[in-house]
Design a protein around this motif. Structure first.
Motif, mmCIF file in Angstrom:
data_model
loop_
_atom_site.group_PDB
_atom_site.id
_atom_site.type_symbol
_atom_site.label_atom_id
_atom_site.label_comp_id
_atom_site.label_asym_id
_atom_site.label_seq_id
_atom_site.Cartn_x
_atom_site.Cartn_y
_atom_site.Cartn_z
ATOM 1 N N ALA A 1 34.010 48.194 30.414
ATOM 2 C CA ALA A 1 33.494 47.132 31.287
ATOM 3 C C ALA A 1 33.239 47.669 32.692
ATOM 4 O O ALA A 1 32.215 47.344 33.311
ATOM 5 C CB ALA A 1 34.466 45.959 31.324
ATOM 6 N N ARG B 1 29.713 47.655 34.738
ATOM 7 C CA ARG B 1 29.599 47.080 36.092
ATOM 8 C C ARG B 1 28.942 48.073 37.055
ATOM 9 O O ARG B 1 28.121 47.688 37.877
ATOM 10 C CB ARG B 1 30.972 46.686 36.627
ATOM 11 C CG ARG B 1 31.488 45.388 36.113
ATOM 12 C CD ARG B 1 32.785 44.964 36.842
ATOM 13 N NE ARG B 1 33.463 43.976 36.071
ATOM 14 C CZ ARG B 1 34.432 44.215 35.176
ATOM 15 N NH1 ARG B 1 34.886 45.430 34.992
ATOM 16 N NH2 ARG B 1 34.965 43.229 34.501
ATOM 17 N N ALA C 1 26.657 39.677 33.247
ATOM 18 C CA ALA C 1 28.109 39.519 33.369
ATOM 19 C C ALA C 1 28.752 39.089 32.048
ATOM 20 O O ALA C 1 29.902 39.443 31.769
ATOM 21 C CB ALA C 1 28.431 38.511 34.469
ATOM 22 N N THR C 2 28.017 38.352 31.215
ATOM 23 C CA THR C 2 28.545 37.928 29.916
ATOM 24 C C THR C 2 28.830 39.133 29.033
ATOM 25 O O THR C 2 29.873 39.196 28.362
ATOM 26 C CB THR C 2 27.557 36.981 29.209
ATOM 27 O OG1 THR C 2 27.357 35.838 30.027
ATOM 28 C CG2 THR C 2 28.059 36.560 27.846
ATOM 29 N N GLN D 1 31.918 40.929 30.344
ATOM 30 C CA GLN D 1 33.112 40.168 29.983
ATOM 31 C C GLN D 1 33.433 40.331 28.498
ATOM 32 O O GLN D 1 34.601 40.496 28.123
ATOM 33 C CB GLN D 1 32.911 38.694 30.313
ATOM 34 C CG GLN D 1 34.117 37.835 30.020
ATOM 35 C CD GLN D 1 33.891 36.372 30.369
ATOM 36 O OE1 GLN D 1 32.799 35.976 30.760
ATOM 37 N NE2 GLN D 1 34.918 35.576 30.220
ATOM 38 N N GLU E 1 35.025 43.675 27.915
ATOM 39 C CA GLU E 1 36.382 43.712 28.467
ATOM 40 C C GLU E 1 37.382 42.903 27.636
ATOM 41 O O GLU E 1 38.559 43.239 27.564
ATOM 42 C CB GLU E 1 36.366 43.198 29.901
ATOM 43 C CG GLU E 1 37.605 43.512 30.678
ATOM 44 C CD GLU E 1 37.380 43.428 32.171
ATOM 45 O OE1 GLU E 1 37.972 44.239 32.880
ATOM 46 O OE2 GLU E 1 36.601 42.566 32.622
ATOM 47 N N GLN E 2 36.916 41.858 26.977
ATOM 48 C CA GLN E 2 37.819 40.957 26.258
ATOM 49 C C GLN E 2 37.836 41.136 24.743
ATOM 50 O O GLN E 2 38.570 40.433 24.057
ATOM 51 C CB GLN E 2 37.434 39.504 26.555
ATOM 52 C CG GLN E 2 37.634 39.085 27.976
ATOM 53 C CD GLN E 2 37.247 37.628 28.169
ATOM 54 O OE1 GLN E 2 36.428 37.073 27.439
ATOM 55 N NE2 GLN E 2 37.851 37.003 29.171
ATOM 56 N N HIS F 1 35.702 34.721 26.161
ATOM 57 C CA HIS F 1 34.305 34.366 25.905
ATOM 58 C C HIS F 1 34.006 34.442 24.412
ATOM 59 O O HIS F 1 34.499 35.324 23.710
ATOM 60 C CB HIS F 1 33.377 35.307 26.680
ATOM 61 C CG HIS F 1 32.003 34.743 26.832
ATOM 62 N ND1 HIS F 1 31.102 34.743 25.804
ATOM 63 C CD2 HIS F 1 31.404 34.147 27.883
ATOM 64 C CE1 HIS F 1 29.985 34.175 26.211
ATOM 65 N NE2 HIS F 1 30.138 33.802 27.480
#
Length: 115
Positions: A20, A24, A31-32, A35, A38-39, A59
């Motif tokens: 992530a 960035r 951004a979705t 995210q 990252e998740q 998400h």
């Protein structure tokens, strides 16, 4: 990940955050997507990593990646180590990790009955 040393396991568990962060830095990705990367190892039942992850809002894209990652892992297990593995049955053990809509969509897509 099953047979990693403690040090390697710790390093492995950084990959969602590292990935992530790299996205960035590129500043080209929504951004979705960042995210979701990252998740993708966080689970609604409190399992998963990274430890500092926001478990209150995972998400749906991260859940989709996560459930597909679980499925991919089982397919690789069946192909390399456990030829008699019942993937459908084993997937049932991870469904509580994901929201109901994601599980239903997964089941419909991959395990629908054919006539």
């Amino acid at each position: 990940p099953d047979k990693l040393s403690a040090t390697d396991r710790t390093l492995y568990e950084t990959h969602p955050t590292v990935g992530a962060d790299e996205l960035r830095k590129m500043k080209r990705f929504d951004a979705t997507l960042v995210q979701a990367v990252e998740q993708h190892h966080l689970r609604r039942n409190g399992k998963g990593f990274p430890e500092n992850g926001n478990r209150r809002f995972i998400h749906i894209c991260a859940e989709i990646i996560g459930i597909c990652d679980e499925f991919d892992y089982l397919i690789r297990q069946k192909m390399t180590r456990e030829p008699h593995l019942d993937i459908r049955r084993r997937m049932e053990s991870v469904y509580d990790d994901f929201s109901r809509p994601v599980v239903q969509a997964f089941q419909t897509t991959f395990f629908r009955k054919t006539t």
